[in-house]
Design a protein around this motif. Structure first.
Motif, short mmCIF file in Angstrom:
data_model
loop_
_atom_site.label_atom_id
_atom_site.label_comp_id
_atom_site.label_asym_id
_atom_site.label_seq_id
_atom_site.Cartn_x
_atom_site.Cartn_y
_atom_site.Cartn_z
N ILE A 43 0.92 -1.18 -0.19
CA ILE A 43 -0.19 0.07 0.02
C ILE A 43 0.83 1.18 -0.13
O ILE A 43 0.61 2.18 -0.69
CB ILE A 43 -0.89 0.05 1.24
N ILE A 44 1.87 1.14 0.85
CA ILE A 44 2.77 2.34 1.06
C ILE A 44 3.62 2.63 -0.35
O ILE A 44 3.63 3.88 -0.93
CB ILE A 44 3.74 2.31 1.98
N LEU A 45 3.96 1.64 -0.92
CA LEU A 45 4.64 1.65 -2.10
C LEU A 45 3.77 1.99 -3.26
O LEU A 45 4.35 2.94 -4.11
CB LEU A 45 5.39 0.10 -2.65
N LEU A 46 2.38 1.72 -3.49
CA LEU A 46 1.46 2.38 -4.28
C LEU A 46 1.32 3.77 -4.13
O LEU A 46 1.08 4.41 -5.32
CB LEU A 46 0.17 1.28 -4.26
N VAL A 47 1.18 4.29 -2.80
CA VAL A 47 1.11 5.62 -2.78
C VAL A 47 2.17 6.33 -3.02
O VAL A 47 1.95 7.34 -3.91
CB VAL A 47 0.71 5.90 -1.17
N LEU A 48 3.58 6.05 -2.72
CA LEU A 48 4.57 6.61 -3.40
C LEU A 48 4.77 6.77 -4.85
O LEU A 48 4.95 7.84 -5.41
CB LEU A 48 5.66 6.22 -2.62
N LEU A 49 4.33 5.76 -5.50
CA LEU A 49 4.51 5.47 -6.88
C LEU A 49 3.30 6.69 -7.43
O LEU A 49 3.74 7.40 -8.50
CB LEU A 49 4.31 4.25 -7.43
N ALA A 50 2.06 6.47 -7.05
CA ALA A 50 1.01 7.42 -7.42
C ALA A 50 1.60 9.05 -7.01
O ALA A 50 1.31 9.85 -8.17
CB ALA A 50 -0.33 7.15 -6.58
N VAL A 51 2.20 9.24 -6.16
CA VAL A 51 2.40 10.69 -5.91
C VAL A 51 3.66 10.98 -6.97
O VAL A 51 3.65 12.16 -7.58
CB VAL A 51 2.91 10.94 -4.54
N GLY A 52 4.78 10.19 -7.13
CA GLY A 52 5.78 10.35 -8.04
C GLY A 52 5.43 10.69 -9.26
O GLY A 52 6.23 11.18 -10.15
N HIS A 53 4.45 10.02 -9.90
CA HIS A 53 4.30 9.87 -11.20
C HIS A 53 2.80 10.61 -11.37
O HIS A 53 1.80 10.07 -12.37
CB HIS A 53 4.34 8.44 -11.79
N ARG A 54 2.15 11.50 -10.53
CA ARG A 54 0.91 12.04 -10.75
C ARG A 54 0.72 12.61 -11.94
O ARG A 54 -0.56 12.47 -12.63
CB ARG A 54 0.58 12.94 -9.65
N TYR A 55 1.73 13.36 -12.56
CA TYR A 55 1.53 14.10 -13.90
C TYR A 55 1.58 13.08 -15.04
O TYR A 55 0.58 13.07 -16.00
CB TYR A 55 2.62 14.99 -14.15
N GLU A 56 2.16 11.95 -14.94
CA GLU A 56 1.85 10.95 -16.05
C GLU A 56 0.67 10.23 -15.96
O GLU A 56 0.00 9.86 -16.89
CB GLU A 56 3.23 10.06 -15.96
#
Length: 204
Positions: A43-56
């Motif tokens: 869950i934490i990894l998915l949140v970090l990925l979503a924040v880091g790639h929000r524009y894409e």
């Protein structure tokens, strides 16, 4: 590892330690403990990925909506209306020298900016001289200047539009003020961006 990634890693480890500590107090079985820790880590990894790639992700969402025929971008006569995306930004489907790309419309950007991938696909040649220093929300980046032969957003077509190209933009392409200033007007009505073309010049 840069500072942002380091902070994220520390935050994730701290969160996992808290979860393990809380579960240990309850004296649950080792198997359940491992499954719970792995679930929280995912869950934490998915949140970090979503924040880091929000524009894409926002650009992909805009492209998906267009493929499904959803009316995020509508044409009324020569006027284009673009509905605000869930991320609070306005994304447009734009053709750069015939190549379609989702682009973020940003009135805070002085000039239109495209990634190296987009420049390659749309055959935009960047200059070989010294790069210009462009101020972005993430700090100053070096970028080379180029020209887009034809840019079309629905019926809004422009020729010989200046751009900057840089690998630092990642997959993000931005329509800046040098595009908006060529329109007759642009405004936001509620959650809709309205782009109006200049009236054709009447022959004398």
């Amino acid at each position: 590892m840069n500072g942002f990634q380091g902070v994220n890693l520390v935050w994730m480890i701290g969160a996992l330690v808290l979860v393990v500590s809380a579960l240990s107090v309850r004296r649950i079985g080792f198997g359940l403990l491992v499954r719970t820790v792995l679930a929280w880590a995912a869950i934490i990894l998915l949140v970090l990925l979503a924040v880091g790639h929000r524009y894409e992700l926002a650009a992909a969402w805009s492209s998906l909506n267009a493929g499904l025929g959803l009316e995020d971008q509508r044409v009324e006569g020569g006027t284009v209306r673009i509905r605000m995306s869930p991320d609070g930004h306005f994304w447009a489907l734009v053709r750069l020298n015939g190549i379609e790309r989702p682009m973020l419309i940003d009135s805070g950007a002085t000039i239109t900016a495209i990634s190296e991938q987009t420049a390659g696909k749309s055959k935009v040649q960047a200059s070989d001289g010294l790069p210009a220093i462009i101020e972005t929300a993430n700090g100053n980046v070096a970028a080379h200047r180029g020209r887009i032969e034809t840019l079309a957003l629905g019926p809004l077509k422009m020729h010989d539009l200046g751009v900057v190209v840089s690998p630092n933009f990642g997959d993000l392409d931005v329509l800046g003020m040098n595009f908006l200033s060529r329109l007759h007007s642009w405004r936001v009505e509620g959650n809709v961006l309205v782009l109006e073309p200049k009236a054709p010049t009447s022959p004398e």
